[in-house]
Design a protein around this motif. Sequence first.
Motif, PDB file in Angstrom:
ATOM      1  N   PRO A  21     -18.155  -2.271  -4.136  1.00 59.05           N
ATOM      2  CA  PRO A  21     -17.090  -3.344  -4.771  1.00 59.05           C
ATOM      3  C   PRO A  21     -17.028  -4.343  -5.149  1.00 59.05           C
ATOM      4  CG  PRO A  21     -18.741  -3.397  -2.460  1.00 59.05           C
ATOM      5  CD  PRO A  21     -18.625  -2.228  -3.711  1.00 59.05           C
ATOM      6  N   VAL A  22     -15.903  -4.421  -5.519  1.00 57.34           N
ATOM      7  CA  VAL A  22     -15.073  -5.637  -6.624  1.00 57.34           C
ATOM      8  C   VAL A  22     -14.411  -7.131  -5.521  1.00 57.34           C
ATOM      9  CG1 VAL A  22     -14.193  -6.565  -8.841  1.00 57.34           C
ATOM     10  CG2 VAL A  22     -14.867  -4.566  -8.640  1.00 57.34           C
ATOM     11  N   ALA A  23     -14.969  -8.160  -4.808  1.00 57.43           N
ATOM     12  CA  ALA A  23     -14.817  -8.859  -4.281  1.00 57.43           C
ATOM     13  C   ALA A  23     -13.513  -9.208  -4.327  1.00 57.43           C
ATOM     14  CB  ALA A  23     -15.539  -9.988  -4.082  1.00 57.43           C
ATOM     15  N   ALA A  24     -13.095  -9.506  -6.050  1.00 58.69           N
ATOM     16  CA  ALA A  24     -11.272 -10.047  -5.974  1.00 58.69           C
ATOM     17  C   ALA A  24     -10.698  -8.958  -5.645  1.00 58.69           C
ATOM     18  CB  ALA A  24     -11.480 -10.357  -7.746  1.00 58.69           C
ATOM     19  N   VAL A  25     -10.568  -8.052  -5.637  1.00 60.92           N
ATOM     20  CA  VAL A  25      -9.801  -6.685  -4.918  1.00 60.92           C
ATOM     21  C   VAL A  25      -9.006  -7.646  -3.505  1.00 60.92           C
ATOM     22  CG1 VAL A  25      -9.306  -4.774  -3.607  1.00 60.92           C
ATOM     23  CG2 VAL A  25     -10.576  -4.873  -6.012  1.00 60.92           C
ATOM     24  N   GLN A  26      -9.677  -8.269  -3.004  1.00 58.63           N
ATOM     25  CA  GLN A  26      -9.074  -8.638  -1.174  1.00 58.63           C
ATOM     26  C   GLN A  26      -8.269 -10.003  -1.913  1.00 58.63           C
ATOM     27  OE1 GLN A  26      -9.291  -6.917   1.301  1.00 58.63           O
ATOM     28  NE2 GLN A  26     -11.360  -5.813   0.000  1.00 58.63           N
ATOM     29  N   LEU A  86       5.182   2.081  -2.486  1.00 59.79           N
ATOM     30  CA  LEU A  86       6.691   1.122  -2.943  1.00 59.79           C
ATOM     31  C   LEU A  86       6.320   0.605  -4.596  1.00 59.79           C
ATOM     32  CD1 LEU A  86       4.803  -2.501  -0.199  1.00 59.79           C
ATOM     33  CD2 LEU A  86       7.209  -0.974  -0.353  1.00 59.79           C
ATOM     34  N   PRO A  87       7.224   1.560  -5.173  1.00 56.76           N
ATOM     35  CA  PRO A  87       7.255   1.831  -6.811  1.00 56.76           C
ATOM     36  C   PRO A  87       7.567  -0.091  -7.955  1.00 56.76           C
ATOM     37  CG  PRO A  87       8.641   3.128  -5.874  1.00 56.76           C
ATOM     38  CD  PRO A  87       8.460   2.354  -4.434  1.00 56.76           C
ATOM     39  N   GLN A  88       6.681  -0.405  -8.551  1.00 58.97           N
ATOM     40  CA  GLN A  88       6.709  -1.618  -9.045  1.00 58.97           C
ATOM     41  C   GLN A  88       7.004  -2.810  -8.045  1.00 58.97           C
ATOM     42  OE1 GLN A  88       7.639  -1.229 -12.906  1.00 58.97           O
ATOM     43  NE2 GLN A  88       6.755   1.030 -12.464  1.00 58.97           N
ATOM     44  N   LEU A  89       5.920  -2.781  -7.641  1.00 59.42           N
ATOM     45  CA  LEU A  89       6.140  -3.977  -6.756  1.00 59.42           C
ATOM     46  C   LEU A  89       5.733  -5.272  -7.324  1.00 59.42           C
ATOM     47  CD1 LEU A  89       6.204  -5.394  -3.923  1.00 59.42           C
ATOM     48  CD2 LEU A  89       3.737  -4.646  -3.246  1.00 59.42           C
ATOM     49  N   HIS A  90       5.155  -5.443  -9.153  1.00 62.02           N
ATOM     50  CA  HIS A  90       4.701  -6.265  -9.280  1.00 62.02           C
ATOM     51  C   HIS A  90       5.525  -7.446  -9.763  1.00 62.02           C
ATOM     52  CE1 HIS A  90       5.259  -2.732 -12.093  1.00 62.02           C
ATOM     53  NE2 HIS A  90       5.501  -3.768 -13.128  1.00 62.02           N
ATOM     54  N   PHE A  91       6.972  -6.482  -9.546  1.00 61.47           N
ATOM     55  CA  PHE A  91       7.628  -6.950 -10.190  1.00 61.47           C
ATOM     56  C   PHE A  91       8.831  -8.005  -8.865  1.00 61.47           C
ATOM     57  CE2 PHE A  91       9.008  -4.566 -13.342  1.00 61.47           C
ATOM     58  CZ  PHE A  91       9.034  -4.611 -14.421  1.00 61.47           C
ATOM     59  N   ALA A  92       8.351  -7.913  -8.311  1.00 63.86           N
ATOM     60  CA  ALA A  92       8.443  -8.755  -6.787  1.00 63.86           C
ATOM     61  C   ALA A  92       7.311  -9.413  -5.727  1.00 63.86           C
ATOM     62  CB  ALA A  92       9.134  -7.736  -5.248  1.00 63.86           C
ATOM     63  N   ASP A  93       6.185  -9.566  -6.312  1.00 65.52           N
ATOM     64  CA  ASP A  93       5.235  -9.918  -6.561  1.00 65.52           C
ATOM     65  C   ASP A  93       3.822 -10.802  -7.263  1.00 65.52           C
ATOM     66  OD1 ASP A  93       3.256 -10.329  -3.544  1.00 65.52           O
ATOM     67  OD2 ASP A  93       1.784  -9.759  -5.531  1.00 65.52           O
ATOM     68  N   GLY A  94       4.097 -12.422  -6.922  1.00 63.94           N
ATOM     69  CA  GLY A  94       3.878 -13.003  -8.028  1.00 63.94           C
ATOM     70  C   GLY A  94       2.660 -12.908  -8.639  1.00 63.94           C
ATOM     71  N   LYS A  95       1.388 -12.832  -7.921  1.00 63.57           N
ATOM     72  CA  LYS A  95      -0.439 -12.367  -8.060  1.00 63.57           C
ATOM     73  C   LYS A  95      -0.334 -10.787  -8.516  1.00 63.57           C
ATOM     74  CE  LYS A  95      -2.669 -14.312  -3.837  1.00 63.57           C
ATOM     75  NZ  LYS A  95      -3.657 -14.102  -2.978  1.00 63.57           N
ATOM     76  N   GLN A 138      -9.162   0.263  -4.297  1.00 63.90           N
ATOM     77  CA  GLN A 138      -8.660   0.535  -2.667  1.00 63.90           C
ATOM     78  C   GLN A 138      -8.672  -1.173  -2.027  1.00 63.90           C
ATOM     79  OE1 GLN A 138      -8.307   3.645  -1.843  1.00 63.90           O
ATOM     80  NE2 GLN A 138      -8.452   2.336   0.395  1.00 63.90           N
ATOM     81  N   VAL A 139      -7.406  -1.026  -1.426  1.00 61.14           N
ATOM     82  CA  VAL A 139      -7.527  -2.801  -0.891  1.00 61.14           C
ATOM     83  C   VAL A 139      -8.538  -2.513   0.258  1.00 61.14           C
ATOM     84  CG1 VAL A 139      -5.771  -4.681   0.122  1.00 61.14           C
ATOM     85  CG2 VAL A 139      -5.567  -2.955  -1.774  1.00 61.14           C
ATOM     86  N   SER A 140      -7.681  -1.566   0.956  1.00 60.29           N
ATOM     87  CA  SER A 140      -8.184  -1.099   2.990  1.00 60.29           C
ATOM     88  C   SER A 140      -8.147  -0.062   3.092  1.00 60.29           C
ATOM     89  CB  SER A 140      -7.336  -2.597   3.423  1.00 60.29           C
ATOM     90  OG  SER A 140      -6.131  -2.116   3.849  1.00 60.29           O
ATOM     91  N   GLY A 141      -8.974   0.490   3.789  1.00 58.83           N
ATOM     92  CA  GLY A 141      -9.676   1.862   4.425  1.00 58.83           C
ATOM     93  C   GLY A 141     -10.030   2.631   3.321  1.00 58.83           C
ATOM     94  N   THR A 176     -16.111   8.944  -2.007  1.00 59.68           N
ATOM     95  CA  THR A 176     -14.889   8.799  -1.049  1.00 59.68           C
ATOM     96  C   THR A 176     -14.677   7.028  -1.639  1.00 59.68           C
ATOM     97  OG1 THR A 176     -15.720   9.512   0.981  1.00 59.68           O
ATOM     98  CG2 THR A 176     -14.766   7.476   1.514  1.00 59.68           C
ATOM     99  N   LEU A 177     -13.583   6.603  -2.313  1.00 55.82           N
ATOM    100  CA  LEU A 177     -13.170   5.465  -2.662  1.00 55.82           C
ATOM    101  C   LEU A 177     -13.242   4.487  -1.514  1.00 55.82           C
ATOM    102  CD1 LEU A 177     -13.125   4.499  -6.174  1.00 55.82           C
ATOM    103  CD2 LEU A 177     -10.776   4.238  -5.263  1.00 55.82           C
ATOM    104  N   ASN A 178     -13.927   3.081  -1.563  1.00 56.36           N
ATOM    105  CA  ASN A 178     -14.183   2.044  -0.540  1.00 56.36           C
ATOM    106  C   ASN A 178     -13.678   1.268  -0.766  1.00 56.36           C
ATOM    107  OD1 ASN A 178     -15.358   3.916   1.144  1.00 56.36           O
ATOM    108  ND2 ASN A 178     -17.085   3.577   0.684  1.00 56.36           N
ATOM    109  N   PRO A 179     -13.080   0.280   0.308  1.00 60.54           N
ATOM    110  CA  PRO A 179     -12.302  -1.066  -0.362  1.00 60.54           C
ATOM    111  C   PRO A 179     -13.186  -1.876  -0.803  1.00 60.54           C
ATOM    112  CG  PRO A 179     -12.788  -0.362   2.258  1.00 60.54           C
ATOM    113  CD  PRO A 179     -12.980  -0.138   1.965  1.00 60.54           C
ATOM    114  N   GLY A 180     -12.739  -2.343  -1.710  1.00 57.05           N
ATOM    115  CA  GLY A 180     -12.727  -3.024  -2.790  1.00 57.05           C
ATOM    116  C   GLY A 180     -13.535  -2.401  -4.247  1.00 57.05           C
ATOM    117  N   GLU A 181     -13.311  -1.056  -4.161  1.00 56.88           N
ATOM    118  CA  GLU A 181     -13.972  -0.131  -5.250  1.00 56.88           C
ATOM    119  C   GLU A 181     -13.035  -0.219  -6.007  1.00 56.88           C
ATOM    120  OE1 GLU A 181     -18.044   1.905  -3.432  1.00 56.88           O
ATOM    121  OE2 GLU A 181     -15.890   2.975  -3.312  1.00 56.88           O
ATOM    122  N   CYS A 182     -12.550   1.181  -7.480  1.00 56.16           N
ATOM    123  CA  CYS A 182     -11.913   0.984  -8.448  1.00 56.16           C
ATOM    124  C   CYS A 182     -12.557   2.288  -8.989  1.00 56.16           C
ATOM    125  CB  CYS A 182     -11.773   0.080  -9.083  1.00 56.16           C
ATOM    126  SG  CYS A 182     -11.813  -1.487  -9.003  1.00 56.16           S
TER     127      CYS A 182
END
Length: 376
Positions: A21-26, A86-95, A138-141, A176-182
């Motif tokens: 996992p990569v912590a910054a994903v969270q 949610l397509p193209q969510l980067h246009f509505a979310d600053g992060k 993978q953010v969660s689940g 299985t891709l777990n939370p924080g994994e890419c």
Amino acid sequence: MSPQEFFDSWYEREYYRTPGPVAAVQDLLSIDRIDEIISDSELPPTSLTMAKSGQGLPAEEYTFANGVIDRGSVLDNFRNGATIVLPQLHFADGKLYTFCLALEREFGARIQTNIYLTPSNAHGFGIHYDDHDVFVIQVSGSKKWEIYGNREQLPFKGEGFRRERDDVGELRESFTLNPGECLYVPRGMAHRAPNEGDEVSLHITVGIIVQTWAEFMLEAVAEASLRIPEMRHSLPRTLYFNEGERAANEAIFRSLVDQLRDKANFEATLSVFGSNFIMDQGTRVRGALNTLAAGIAADDRFRVREGILYSMELEGEEPQVTLAGSAITLKPDLAPQLAERLAAGNLAISDFSVEDAEDLRDTVETLVAFGLLERA
């Protein structure tokens, strides 16, 4: 791994999964943020789609008659096993937007995000491949991933997967891709991702929207054609139906190919592609309104905003700086000084020595308005 190792060994070749996992994903996204978007944001028809059992849901199952998203129906379908997309969510979310901008220079390509929120023990889409490379975060689940075969050739944009035409090959690996994994999956590699376990799965698909050498060469042909008078002539009346004229028509074709070889200009084509790439980048203007409303003093220091692309053209009678959404003409005495300060990464109005102080201030304020500069 280093970026160079990735580009040398994996990019456009083979899938790659992070070993842990990569912590910054969270920090990028959460289910709570998705809940906020669905409940409190404006949701025009293109802002959300849904899928279930490998197929997209008809829009009428989660929209009103006028096409506006029906939030209650969205959640009811989700409750019954449908994936929220949610397509193209980067246009509505600053992060997410800042994240995409940071990748665009690395790849020399547009970067987009699509978000998938999948109920437990369900999957959104069947086996398929994409016409663009993706990173899956993978953010969660958890998601079970199945990797199949590669297309013989990398697909062009729009050359999507068709079940009746494309052979996905044998199952190569499942994991299985777990939370924080890419996971990185090159375009043309078939895959499927059912949910794993009893938790809701949230993942970000980061799409790399490349331009190909084919597109570059087409632009080169278009640019060179402006200097080849014969390219302006209509096709011969005999081209399609007169076999006796085929050799003569082919000779014209070969002559034009030779002229294109001589007159195609790499630098001119690169200039067009580069300017379009920069101007098509979305603007990132967070903080600019506060800065402009408060006013800019002569000694207020600014820095070049991270991830923002720009180019300077100093030759000719009208130097200019090109950035997202605009090309700004510069006074000849200001242009070289601005190029030097931008290259250094920071500036203040008091750094410059120019004849027209009002134009200098207007230029700096414009660069703040279009997101190139932010307060240091």
